[in-house]
Design a protein around this motif. Structure first.
Motif, PDB file in Angstrom:
ATOM      1  N   ALA A   1       0.901  -1.222   0.013  1.00 24.72           N
ATOM      2  CA  ALA A   1      -0.046   0.160  -0.001  1.00 24.72           C
ATOM      3  C   ALA A   1       0.795   1.344  -0.026  1.00 24.72           C
ATOM      4  CB  ALA A   1      -0.818   0.110   1.267  1.00 24.72           C
ATOM      5  N   GLN A   2       1.655   1.112   0.912  1.00 25.98           N
ATOM      6  CA  GLN A   2       2.892   2.607   0.749  1.00 25.98           C
ATOM      7  C   GLN A   2       3.943   2.413  -0.145  1.00 25.98           C
ATOM      8  OE1 GLN A   2       2.083   4.968   2.689  1.00 25.98           O
ATOM      9  NE2 GLN A   2       0.359   4.277   3.989  1.00 25.98           N
ATOM     10  N   ALA A   3       4.095   1.483  -0.663  1.00 30.70           N
ATOM     11  CA  ALA A   3       5.438   1.035  -1.445  1.00 30.70           C
ATOM     12  C   ALA A   3       5.046   1.778  -3.165  1.00 30.70           C
ATOM     13  CB  ALA A   3       5.816  -0.220  -1.801  1.00 30.70           C
ATOM     14  N   VAL A   4       3.760   1.402  -3.415  1.00 29.51           N
ATOM     15  CA  VAL A   4       3.408   1.370  -5.035  1.00 29.51           C
ATOM     16  C   VAL A   4       3.375   2.733  -5.485  1.00 29.51           C
ATOM     17  CG1 VAL A   4       1.288   1.269  -6.721  1.00 29.51           C
ATOM     18  CG2 VAL A   4       2.155  -0.770  -5.140  1.00 29.51           C
ATOM     19  N   PRO A   5       2.924   3.905  -4.415  1.00 28.28           N
ATOM     20  CA  PRO A   5       3.038   5.324  -4.821  1.00 28.28           C
ATOM     21  C   PRO A   5       4.442   5.930  -4.768  1.00 28.28           C
ATOM     22  CG  PRO A   5       1.552   4.811  -2.804  1.00 28.28           C
ATOM     23  CD  PRO A   5       2.129   3.609  -3.037  1.00 28.28           C
ATOM     24  N   HIS A   6       5.263   5.284  -4.304  1.00 28.41           N
ATOM     25  CA  HIS A   6       6.655   5.835  -4.052  1.00 28.41           C
ATOM     26  C   HIS A   6       7.715   5.495  -5.024  1.00 28.41           C
ATOM     27  CE1 HIS A   6       5.135   8.237  -0.834  1.00 28.41           C
ATOM     28  NE2 HIS A   6       4.541   7.233  -0.293  1.00 28.41           N
ATOM     29  N   HIS A   7       7.786   4.418  -5.386  1.00 30.74           N
ATOM     30  CA  HIS A   7       8.798   3.698  -6.237  1.00 30.74           C
ATOM     31  C   HIS A   7       8.200   2.767  -7.327  1.00 30.74           C
ATOM     32  CE1 HIS A   7       9.649   1.234  -2.544  1.00 30.74           C
ATOM     33  NE2 HIS A   7       9.081   0.530  -3.192  1.00 30.74           N
ATOM     34  N   PRO A   8       9.031   2.421  -8.254  1.00 34.94           N
ATOM     35  CA  PRO A   8       8.796   1.417  -9.273  1.00 34.94           C
ATOM     36  C   PRO A   8       8.468   0.046  -8.479  1.00 34.94           C
ATOM     37  CG  PRO A   8      10.416   2.760 -10.211  1.00 34.94           C
ATOM     38  CD  PRO A   8      10.354   2.985  -8.755  1.00 34.94           C
ATOM     39  N   VAL A   9       7.555  -0.669  -8.715  1.00 37.98           N
ATOM     40  CA  VAL A   9       7.363  -1.870  -8.412  1.00 37.98           C
ATOM     41  C   VAL A   9       7.014  -3.094  -9.344  1.00 37.98           C
ATOM     42  CG1 VAL A   9       5.620  -3.240  -7.046  1.00 37.98           C
ATOM     43  CG2 VAL A   9       6.221  -1.198  -6.210  1.00 37.98           C
ATOM     44  N   ASP A  10       7.891  -4.024  -9.240  1.00 42.67           N
ATOM     45  CA  ASP A  10       7.933  -5.016 -10.303  1.00 42.67           C
ATOM     46  C   ASP A  10       7.678  -6.376  -9.396  1.00 42.67           C
ATOM     47  OD1 ASP A  10       8.413  -7.324 -12.103  1.00 42.67           O
ATOM     48  OD2 ASP A  10       9.686  -6.000 -13.122  1.00 42.67           O
ATOM     49  N   VAL A  11       6.362  -6.983  -9.455  1.00 44.53           N
ATOM     50  CA  VAL A  11       6.187  -7.982  -8.661  1.00 44.53           C
ATOM     51  C   VAL A  11       6.924  -9.308  -9.046  1.00 44.53           C
ATOM     52  CG1 VAL A  11       3.806  -7.240  -7.723  1.00 44.53           C
ATOM     53  CG2 VAL A  11       3.921  -8.591  -9.935  1.00 44.53           C
ATOM     54  N   ALA A  12       7.138  -9.454 -10.438  1.00 37.51           N
ATOM     55  CA  ALA A  12       7.741 -10.641 -10.785  1.00 37.51           C
ATOM     56  C   ALA A  12       9.253 -10.684 -10.079  1.00 37.51           C
ATOM     57  CB  ALA A  12       7.843 -10.751 -12.413  1.00 37.51           C
ATOM     58  N   ALA A  13       9.701  -9.482 -10.312  1.00 30.77           N
ATOM     59  CA  ALA A  13      11.217  -9.319  -9.773  1.00 30.77           C
ATOM     60  C   ALA A  13      11.211  -9.563  -8.414  1.00 30.77           C
ATOM     61  CB  ALA A  13      11.744  -8.050 -10.395  1.00 30.77           C
ATOM     62  N   LEU A  14      10.048  -9.027  -7.618  1.00 32.21           N
ATOM     63  CA  LEU A  14      10.024  -8.861  -6.339  1.00 32.21           C
ATOM     64  C   LEU A  14      10.050 -10.654  -5.958  1.00 32.21           C
ATOM     65  CD1 LEU A  14       7.875  -6.104  -5.128  1.00 32.21           C
ATOM     66  CD2 LEU A  14      10.410  -6.278  -4.781  1.00 32.21           C
ATOM     67  N   GLY A  15       9.584 -11.405  -6.565  1.00 32.08           N
ATOM     68  CA  GLY A  15       9.638 -12.907  -6.213  1.00 32.08           C
ATOM     69  C   GLY A  15       8.413 -13.387  -5.063  1.00 32.08           C
ATOM     70  N   CYS A  16       7.448 -12.377  -4.855  1.00 31.83           N
ATOM     71  CA  CYS A  16       6.404 -12.722  -3.747  1.00 31.83           C
ATOM     72  C   CYS A  16       5.447 -13.474  -4.396  1.00 31.83           C
ATOM     73  CB  CYS A  16       6.013 -11.490  -3.015  1.00 31.83           C
ATOM     74  SG  CYS A  16       5.377 -10.242  -4.078  1.00 31.83           S
ATOM     75  N   ASP A  17       4.376 -14.132  -3.612  1.00 30.89           N
ATOM     76  CA  ASP A  17       3.130 -14.774  -4.209  1.00 30.89           C
ATOM     77  C   ASP A  17       1.866 -13.812  -4.503  1.00 30.89           C
ATOM     78  OD1 ASP A  17       4.682 -17.392  -4.325  1.00 30.89           O
ATOM     79  OD2 ASP A  17       4.832 -17.403  -2.189  1.00 30.89           O
ATOM     80  N   PHE A  18       1.784 -12.964  -3.147  1.00 31.44           N
ATOM     81  CA  PHE A  18       0.699 -12.066  -3.273  1.00 31.44           C
ATOM     82  C   PHE A  18       1.176 -10.552  -3.049  1.00 31.44           C
ATOM     83  CE2 PHE A  18      -1.189 -16.060  -1.730  1.00 31.44           C
ATOM     84  CZ  PHE A  18      -2.146 -16.114  -2.511  1.00 31.44           C
ATOM     85  N   TYR A  19       0.509  -9.515  -3.629  1.00 29.90           N
ATOM     86  CA  TYR A  19       0.798  -8.391  -3.452  1.00 29.90           C
ATOM     87  C   TYR A  19      -0.211  -7.638  -3.206  1.00 29.90           C
ATOM     88  CZ  TYR A  19       3.889  -4.118  -3.861  1.00 29.90           C
ATOM     89  OH  TYR A  19       4.446  -3.142  -3.344  1.00 29.90           O
ATOM     90  N   ALA A  20      -0.217  -6.611  -2.305  1.00 28.70           N
ATOM     91  CA  ALA A  20      -1.773  -5.886  -2.177  1.00 28.70           C
ATOM     92  C   ALA A  20      -1.339  -4.447  -1.928  1.00 28.70           C
ATOM     93  CB  ALA A  20      -2.309  -6.515  -0.795  1.00 28.70           C
ATOM     94  N   PHE A  21      -2.375  -3.920  -2.862  1.00 25.62           N
ATOM     95  CA  PHE A  21      -2.305  -2.358  -2.498  1.00 25.62           C
ATOM     96  C   PHE A  21      -3.780  -1.483  -2.833  1.00 25.62           C
ATOM     97  CE2 PHE A  21      -2.104  -0.613  -6.936  1.00 25.62           C
ATOM     98  CZ  PHE A  21      -1.685  -2.049  -7.719  1.00 25.62           C
TER      99      PHE A  21
END
Lengths: 406, 151
Positions: free
Chosen positions: A202-222
């Motif tokens: 929730a607080q990350a997406v508004p502040h910097h580029p996010v690439d869920v594939a590169a992060l390697g997590c299973d779920f991502y919520a915002f």
């Protein structure tokens, strides 16, 4: 620092208004972001010219509304680096996204004696759903420690990951302290151990580029409303095989393949998780917000905000009696602080009379406040529409605050 | 800052800096906690009530903002020596004062120094701060003690 802030500020109608006779200084973006004209106009245009229910009508208007809604799904997928747009589930907000996983995935996968690991710096939205799940399923919630600076104790977290751990749920950016967690590293550690990961973005997406594939997590919520979009639209991203295997969360229209009184078969993802008419216009507005952000560039936004954070940190540190709570090396533009002899709520009221909007309280992170040894803090959260002059105004108002109370 | 002086009158700032009747009360026979979940403020009110139903002594302790602390401090001064019935009436009067519309005349009659809280009417978010101690006092006296919330 190559942003044209003056032009950007003109994109946000509310920043042209005044509060108690003073120009509005909005330093509460972590609670909810202001909306650019592009978002307001897109929603208004959608209601005026394109509105109909989606996935239902055979007529052109409905087909067009459906096309725009589904195009936004693709837009979101590209924005967060999702490999497949079916992995993007529209929900109301990050809270609903996390609850969806807790109820659907959690009740299926978490059993008696299983362990769920979270961190001390979580927002209540990433604590309470897991507590409720643990209570229901006889599972155990474990909490990873943080340092006095507000950094995650990675050794402690790794120690907690045992053979019974099924889920690691943690925030990418702390809403109360600004701490940025090493998502990719933590997700990799969990993956090696076969542990599913959920990231509160929730607080990350508004502040910097996010690439869920590169992060390697299973779920991502915002939440969309923190991303300069309207309230009412948020996103759960999940890996397709996981989402495919999960039972529906809510049952109803739009999530079925066929219904009879003998039984119902469910639609595939994402429809399986989008029962009922969604907040269509808010999803359209979220798409417009993403277009707007991309036109500026998330990497440039991150760079500008970081410079602003350094400036604000310097200014606030000069104020006698002020202590910044949360001094992690990697921080988003969030400054939580306490002022000797002045309660955060009084700070909030005093700044309000100067037209400055900040948050005061526990920031929906009571266990974190307890860990940091404070009942509450004042929090200024910055965004790319804030300026150095606004920070200087904040610092001056804080000095005045101290003079009045001490 | 003029608005502000309406809210943070000198009396309030003074009681915030130096709260009166602060700390536990020996021989208290009533006590209750007040908790504002919104901001994490919490305080405890201690009272000693005699057989005639007079509040002989009144103390409080806890942490909170200037408004809640000053309100508690002034309340303990104001209610000491009064009958339960009088305290009840003051509770209503005080509550009416801080929740009345800001454009109506402030009804401060019988409230003495507590009239300084009329400025709270301009700040609806702060009404709960001003009434926290009062809710705790009422709980201590009426229900013989439990945690009350201002939510």
């Amino acid at each position: 620092m190559t942003l044209n802030i003056e032009a950007i500020r003109k994109d946000f109608p509310i920043l042209q208004t005044s509060m108690r006779g003073k120009p509005l200084v909005y330093l509460d973006t972590a609670a909810s972001a202001q909306k650019p004209r592009a978002v307001i106009d897109a929603m208004s245009d959608f209601y005026r010219n394109h509105y109909a229910n989606i996935h239902r009508g055979v007529y052109r208007l409905s087909a067009e509304a459906t096309r725009r809604y589904e195009a936004t799904r693709g837009r979101v997928a590209r924005f967060i680096g999702a490999p497949d747009e079916r992995e993007v589930i529209f929900v109301r907000n990050a809270t609903e996204a996390i609850n969806l996983v807790a109820r659907s995935w959690g009740e299926e996968e978490i059993g008696p004696g299983d362990e769920i690991v979270v961190t001390t710096m979580e927002h209540h939205a990433n604590i309470v759903p897991w507590q409720m799940l643990a209570e229901k399923r006889g599972a155990i919630l474990r909490v990873a420690a943080i340092s006095d600076e507000g950094e995650l104790d990675e050794d402690d977290l790794v120690r907690l990951l045992g053979p019974k751990t099924r889920l690691l749920a943690f925030t990418e950016v702390s809403n109360a302290l600004g701490t940025i967690n090493p998502v990719a590293r933590l997700a990799a550690i969990a993956r090696e151990r076969g542990i599913t990961t959920l990231v509160d973005g929730a607080q990350a997406v508004p502040h910097h580029p996010v690439d869920v594939a590169a992060l390697g997590c299973d779920f991502y919520a915002f939440s969309g409303h923190k991303l300069f979009g309207p309230s009412g639209a948020g996103v759960l991203w999940g890996r397709l095989p996981l989402l495919d295997a999960m039972p529906p969360f809510l049952g109803g229209g739009d999530m079925i393949e066929s219904v009879s009184f003998e039984g119902t078969t469910f639609a595939p993802v994402p429809q399986k998780f989008e029962a009922g008419t969604p907040d269509i216009a808010s999803v359209i507005g979220l798409g417009a917000a993403i277009d707007y952000l991309d036109s500026i560039g998330m990497d440039r936004i991150a760079e500008y905000e970081h410079a602003l954070l350094l400036h604000a940190t310097d200014r606030l540190r000069e104020i006698p009696g002020l202590r910044i709570v949360g001094t992690a090396r990697h921080k988003a533009a969030v400054l939580s602080f306490v002022l000797d002899g002045v309660h955060p709520h009084d700070i909030g009221t005093l700044l309000d009379t100067e037209g400055i909007a900040i948050r005061a309280g526990h920031h929906c992170a009571q266990p974190l406040m307890k860990r940091m040894g404070v009942a509450a803090t004042a929090r200024a959260s910055l965004s790319f529409y804030n300026t150095r002059e606004e920070i200087d105004h904040l610092a001056a108002a804080l000095r005045k605050t101290r003079e009045i109370f001490c | 800052m003029d608005d502000l002086r309406e809210l943070y009158q000198e009396t309030i700032l003074d009681h915030n800096r130096k709260p009166r009747n602060f700390g536990p009360l020996e021989n208290a026979n009533r006590e209750a906690d007040g908790h504002n979940p919104l901001c994490g403020d919490q305080l405890t009110v201690y009272a000693r009530v005699n057989d005639e139903g007079i509040v002989e002594d009144l103390h409080f302790e806890g942490s909170g903002c200037a408004i809640s602390k000053a309100s508690a401090s002034l309340m303990t001064e104001f209610e000491k020596g009064k009958s339960l019935e009088a305290v009840r009436a003051d509770f209503e009067r005080f509550h009416d004062l801080v929740t009345s519309p800001p454009d109506s005349p402030a009804e401060t009659e019988g409230l003495g120094k507590l009239a300084v809280f009329s400025g709270v009417r301009e700040y609806p978010m702060r009404v709960k701060c001003a009434t926290l101690a009062w809710h705790a006092l009422r709980a201590a006296l009426e229900d013989d003690g439990k945690t009350v919330k201002t939510e």
